[in-house]
Design a protein around this motif. Structure first.
Motif, mmCIF file in Angstrom:
data_model
loop_
_atom_site.group_PDB
_atom_site.id
_atom_site.type_symbol
_atom_site.label_atom_id
_atom_site.label_comp_id
_atom_site.label_asym_id
_atom_site.label_seq_id
_atom_site.Cartn_x
_atom_site.Cartn_y
_atom_site.Cartn_z
ATOM 1 N N CYS A 61 0.824 -1.138 -0.067
ATOM 2 C CA CYS A 61 -0.054 0.147 -0.028
ATOM 3 C C CYS A 61 0.763 1.483 -0.039
ATOM 4 O O CYS A 61 0.250 2.338 0.126
ATOM 5 C CB CYS A 61 -0.992 0.130 1.166
ATOM 6 S SG CYS A 61 -1.964 -1.421 1.182
ATOM 7 N N HIS A 62 2.323 1.209 -0.060
ATOM 8 C CA HIS A 62 2.939 2.536 0.061
ATOM 9 C C HIS A 62 4.348 2.393 -0.808
ATOM 10 O O HIS A 62 5.249 1.551 -0.029
ATOM 11 C CB HIS A 62 3.021 2.775 1.638
ATOM 12 C CG HIS A 62 3.609 4.144 1.485
ATOM 13 N ND1 HIS A 62 3.248 5.330 2.223
ATOM 14 C CD2 HIS A 62 4.905 4.777 0.918
ATOM 15 C CE1 HIS A 62 3.945 6.232 2.227
ATOM 16 N NE2 HIS A 62 4.749 6.122 1.377
ATOM 17 N N VAL A 63 4.393 2.449 -1.910
ATOM 18 C CA VAL A 63 5.425 2.487 -2.856
ATOM 19 C C VAL A 63 5.937 3.797 -3.356
ATOM 20 O O VAL A 63 4.872 4.704 -3.619
ATOM 21 C CB VAL A 63 5.487 1.379 -3.710
ATOM 22 C CG1 VAL A 63 5.420 -0.169 -2.956
ATOM 23 C CG2 VAL A 63 4.727 1.596 -4.887
ATOM 24 N N HIS A 64 7.067 3.968 -3.858
ATOM 25 C CA HIS A 64 7.192 5.135 -4.714
ATOM 26 C C HIS A 64 8.273 4.612 -6.013
ATOM 27 O O HIS A 64 9.264 4.426 -5.650
ATOM 28 C CB HIS A 64 8.200 6.124 -4.069
ATOM 29 C CG HIS A 64 7.491 6.849 -2.688
ATOM 30 N ND1 HIS A 64 6.670 7.698 -3.101
ATOM 31 C CD2 HIS A 64 7.334 6.547 -1.718
ATOM 32 C CE1 HIS A 64 6.199 8.304 -1.752
ATOM 33 N NE2 HIS A 64 6.862 7.510 -0.933
ATOM 34 N N LEU A 65 7.418 4.300 -6.979
ATOM 35 C CA LEU A 65 8.019 3.663 -8.049
ATOM 36 C C LEU A 65 9.274 4.835 -8.798
ATOM 37 O O LEU A 65 9.718 4.277 -9.655
ATOM 38 C CB LEU A 65 7.046 3.104 -9.188
ATOM 39 C CG LEU A 65 6.048 2.013 -8.632
ATOM 40 C CD1 LEU A 65 4.911 1.894 -9.447
ATOM 41 C CD2 LEU A 65 6.817 0.913 -8.534
ATOM 42 N N ILE A 173 -5.477 10.126 -3.043
ATOM 43 C CA ILE A 173 -4.925 11.691 -2.943
ATOM 44 C C ILE A 173 -4.142 11.376 -1.630
ATOM 45 O O ILE A 173 -4.244 10.755 -0.706
ATOM 46 C CB ILE A 173 -5.967 12.514 -2.427
ATOM 47 C CG1 ILE A 173 -7.175 12.830 -3.689
ATOM 48 C CG2 ILE A 173 -5.514 13.988 -1.905
ATOM 49 C CD1 ILE A 173 -6.220 13.218 -4.879
ATOM 50 N N LYS A 174 -2.863 11.602 -1.958
ATOM 51 C CA LYS A 174 -1.757 11.655 -0.781
ATOM 52 C C LYS A 174 -1.570 13.141 -0.227
ATOM 53 O O LYS A 174 -1.136 13.972 -1.113
ATOM 54 C CB LYS A 174 -0.546 11.129 -1.579
ATOM 55 C CG LYS A 174 0.697 11.232 -0.589
ATOM 56 C CD LYS A 174 0.696 10.059 0.484
ATOM 57 C CE LYS A 174 2.043 9.977 1.263
ATOM 58 N NZ LYS A 174 3.175 9.823 0.745
ATOM 59 N N ILE A 175 -1.502 13.275 0.888
ATOM 60 C CA ILE A 175 -1.428 14.687 1.577
ATOM 61 C C ILE A 175 -0.729 14.511 2.833
ATOM 62 O O ILE A 175 -0.937 13.759 3.743
ATOM 63 C CB ILE A 175 -2.984 15.097 1.765
ATOM 64 C CG1 ILE A 175 -2.950 16.632 2.325
ATOM 65 C CG2 ILE A 175 -4.002 14.395 2.755
ATOM 66 C CD1 ILE A 175 -4.133 17.591 2.125
ATOM 67 N N GLU A 234 -0.104 6.991 7.104
ATOM 68 C CA GLU A 234 1.148 6.308 6.899
ATOM 69 C C GLU A 234 2.110 6.732 7.919
ATOM 70 O O GLU A 234 2.533 7.711 8.255
ATOM 71 C CB GLU A 234 1.515 6.903 5.439
ATOM 72 C CG GLU A 234 0.685 6.731 4.287
ATOM 73 C CD GLU A 234 0.015 5.504 4.029
ATOM 74 O OE1 GLU A 234 1.106 4.484 3.605
ATOM 75 O OE2 GLU A 234 -1.075 5.107 4.108
ATOM 76 N N HIS A 235 3.090 5.662 8.196
ATOM 77 C CA HIS A 235 4.024 5.632 9.222
ATOM 78 C C HIS A 235 3.407 5.503 10.375
ATOM 79 O O HIS A 235 3.607 4.767 11.357
ATOM 80 C CB HIS A 235 5.122 6.711 8.815
ATOM 81 C CG HIS A 235 5.262 7.097 7.337
ATOM 82 N ND1 HIS A 235 5.743 6.051 6.527
ATOM 83 C CD2 HIS A 235 5.012 8.051 6.538
ATOM 84 C CE1 HIS A 235 5.985 6.601 5.305
ATOM 85 N NE2 HIS A 235 5.584 7.848 5.413
ATOM 86 N N GLY A 236 2.774 6.683 11.047
ATOM 87 C CA GLY A 236 2.103 6.681 12.218
ATOM 88 C C GLY A 236 2.900 6.454 13.434
ATOM 89 O O GLY A 236 2.875 5.812 14.399
ATOM 90 N N THR A 305 5.460 -0.278 2.480
ATOM 91 C CA THR A 305 6.977 -0.568 2.799
ATOM 92 C C THR A 305 7.498 0.830 2.437
ATOM 93 O O THR A 305 8.655 1.103 3.092
ATOM 94 C CB THR A 305 7.826 -1.503 1.920
ATOM 95 O OG1 THR A 305 7.469 -0.990 0.583
ATOM 96 C CG2 THR A 305 7.176 -2.851 1.957
ATOM 97 N N ASP A 306 7.188 1.749 1.644
ATOM 98 C CA ASP A 306 7.741 2.918 1.257
ATOM 99 C C ASP A 306 8.980 2.606 0.338
ATOM 100 O O ASP A 306 9.854 3.320 0.337
ATOM 101 C CB ASP A 306 8.551 3.978 2.576
ATOM 102 C CG ASP A 306 8.188 5.190 2.314
ATOM 103 O OD1 ASP A 306 7.738 5.659 1.453
ATOM 104 O OD2 ASP A 306 8.485 6.053 3.297
ATOM 105 N N ALA A 307 8.764 1.636 -0.266
ATOM 106 C CA ALA A 307 9.770 0.959 -1.449
ATOM 107 C C ALA A 307 10.151 2.265 -2.189
ATOM 108 O O ALA A 307 9.543 2.948 -2.645
ATOM 109 C CB ALA A 307 9.341 -0.211 -1.977
HETATM 110 ZN ZN LIG Z 1 6.341 7.344 1.235
#
Ligand SMILES: [Zn+2]
Length: 411
Positions: A61-65, A173-175, A234-236, A305-307
């Motif tokens: 649920c959390h990557v940055h391609l 939407i990512k804020i 995200e992260h929390g 993961t924030d890959a």
């Molecule tokens: Zn991220």
């Protein structure tokens, strides 16, 4: 064409099915899940899963391609033209699929490159995972993510920024609610958007039926996002009692991304900017405690993961399962976080469960991942990845009775 997967165990996204369960695939979808005796006389193609477990492919649920996992990926990315970055983004998506992750939610790209990659995969022009993407991160002036994000200040401008992402084709939407580790000069503890700005942006996303994700590390920012109705935190990192209560009441997901900070701390001498290392070391113990507290309280957790962040490599997304278990999560719950819960958060109803009518996007692993999470977490223990019932690498399924597939050899 029909293919029967049989011989081994089956995890269906919620629980292990009884021993002897077999899975019939037809037309890229799961046709039937039943005791293998019901398929007596089946004459079609078979995949022998003996000694392994067939499960839904993972969802991150959390990557940055658009980031490549270098020591300083933000700077590395800025050296690439859009054309170069498009090729890298596609390659990273494909590597992710080979690592057992059949869908990702991209939480911030550059110039909508990742949306074009998403669409090309969806059209079948290239193989790759299903992609949900946010387009540009929305952040305040000087805020976390400002190098490639859409800077917006004040309620009206935040609403406009949300509309721009929707117009560009964003799924989510990512804020940014707070500062973060990977931007110099900001503190993870500090709230960035005000409660009013955050609520306005999230309300605009909901008006157009979009889910939302908020990078939120400090308690005040987390609470601003949760009270504004965000889908996931995200992260929390600094979850206090008030945040916890608000998230449990609203069913807000936590996407812990333990891999992000762990990989920075574990590789701190390999060219990671010193301010990122300092901030990671400062927050890691409290991050672990927040994750454990939220889990014990019964909060909803989805794998992310924030890959793309330092040494947090595309294709190794499954390792987050092991990190969550190392920090107190039961393996069965980690597997749910990476399949059914993640599909729920990403609004991918056809994925995340191995049930009749679902897409036949599978991960086949050695052994039993409920007994040992490393079977699913580590690529060395993966036997094969299937998309629409076919090996994701395009290797032919061996025809005939109980021919064992060697998809791994093709990777
Ligand atoms: Zn991220």
């Amino acid at each position: 064409m029909q293919t029967l997967f049989e011989g081994g165990k089956v995890f269906d996204g919620e629980a292990m099915r009884p021993a002897g369960t077999a899975v019939l695939v037809e037309g890229g979808k799961v046709k039937k899940v039943a005791p293998k005796g019901e398929f007596a006389g089946f004459a079609g193609e078979r995949v022998d899963t003996t000694g392994g477990t067939l499960m839904p492919g993972l969802i991150d649920c959390h990557v940055h391609l658009c980031l490549g996992g270098e020591g300083d990926p933000g700077t590395a990315q800025l050296k690439l033209s859009d054309a170069q970055l498009a090729l890298k983004t596609l390659e990273r998506a494909q590597v992710t699929l080979k690592g057992g992750t059949v869908a990702v939610r991209d939480c911030g790209g550059r110039n909508y490159i990742e949306l074009s990659v998403r669409d090309a995969i969806k059209r079948g022009e290239f193989t790759g995972p299903a992609i949900r993407a946010s387009g540009r991160i929305i952040c305040m002036t000087g805020g976390h993510g400002n190098r490639t994000g859409r800077i917006a200040d004040g309620v009206d401008e935040v609403v406009k920024a949300v509309r721009e992402q929707i117009h560009a084709g964003a799924d989510v939407i990512k804020i940014m609610a707070t500062g973060g580790v990977m931007t110099p000069g900001v503190n993870p503890e500090d709230a960035h958007y005000t409660r009013e700005e955050m609520a306005a942006g999230l309300k605009e996303a909901r008006r157009f039926h979009k889910r939302s994700a908020s990078h939120a590390q400090g308690a005040e920012g987390i609470l601003n996002a949760v009270l504004g109705g965000v889908s996931s935190i995200e992260h929390g990192i600094f979850l206090d009692e008030e945040c916890l209560k608000a998230m449990l009441e609203r069913g807000t997901f936590l996407v812990p991304t333990l891999a992000a900070v762990l990989n920075i701390i574990g590789n701190k001498d390999k060219g990671i900017p010193p301010w990122a290392v300092e901030k990671s070391e400062r927050v890691f113990e409290v991050h672990k405690r927040s994750f454990q507290t939220f889990y014990k309280a019964g909060g909803r957790i989805a794998l992310g993961t924030d890959a793309g962040t330092p040494f947090n490599l595309h294709g190794e997304n499954a390792l987050e399962l092991e990190y969550m278990v190392d920090n107190g999560m039961k393996p069965l719950d980690a597997l749910k976080a990476g399949t059914s819960a993640a599909a729920d958060l990403c609004d991918l109803p056809e994925l995340g469960a191995l049930r009749e009518g679902q897409a036949a996007d599978f991960l086949l692993v050695e052994g039993d991942p409920v007994a040992d999470i490393k079977m699913a977490a580590r690529r060395a223990n993966h036997r094969g990845v299937f998309k629409s019932g076919r090996p994701a690498t395009g290797a032919p399924v061996l025809a005939g009775s109980l021919a064992r597939i060697e998809a791994r050899a093709a990777f």
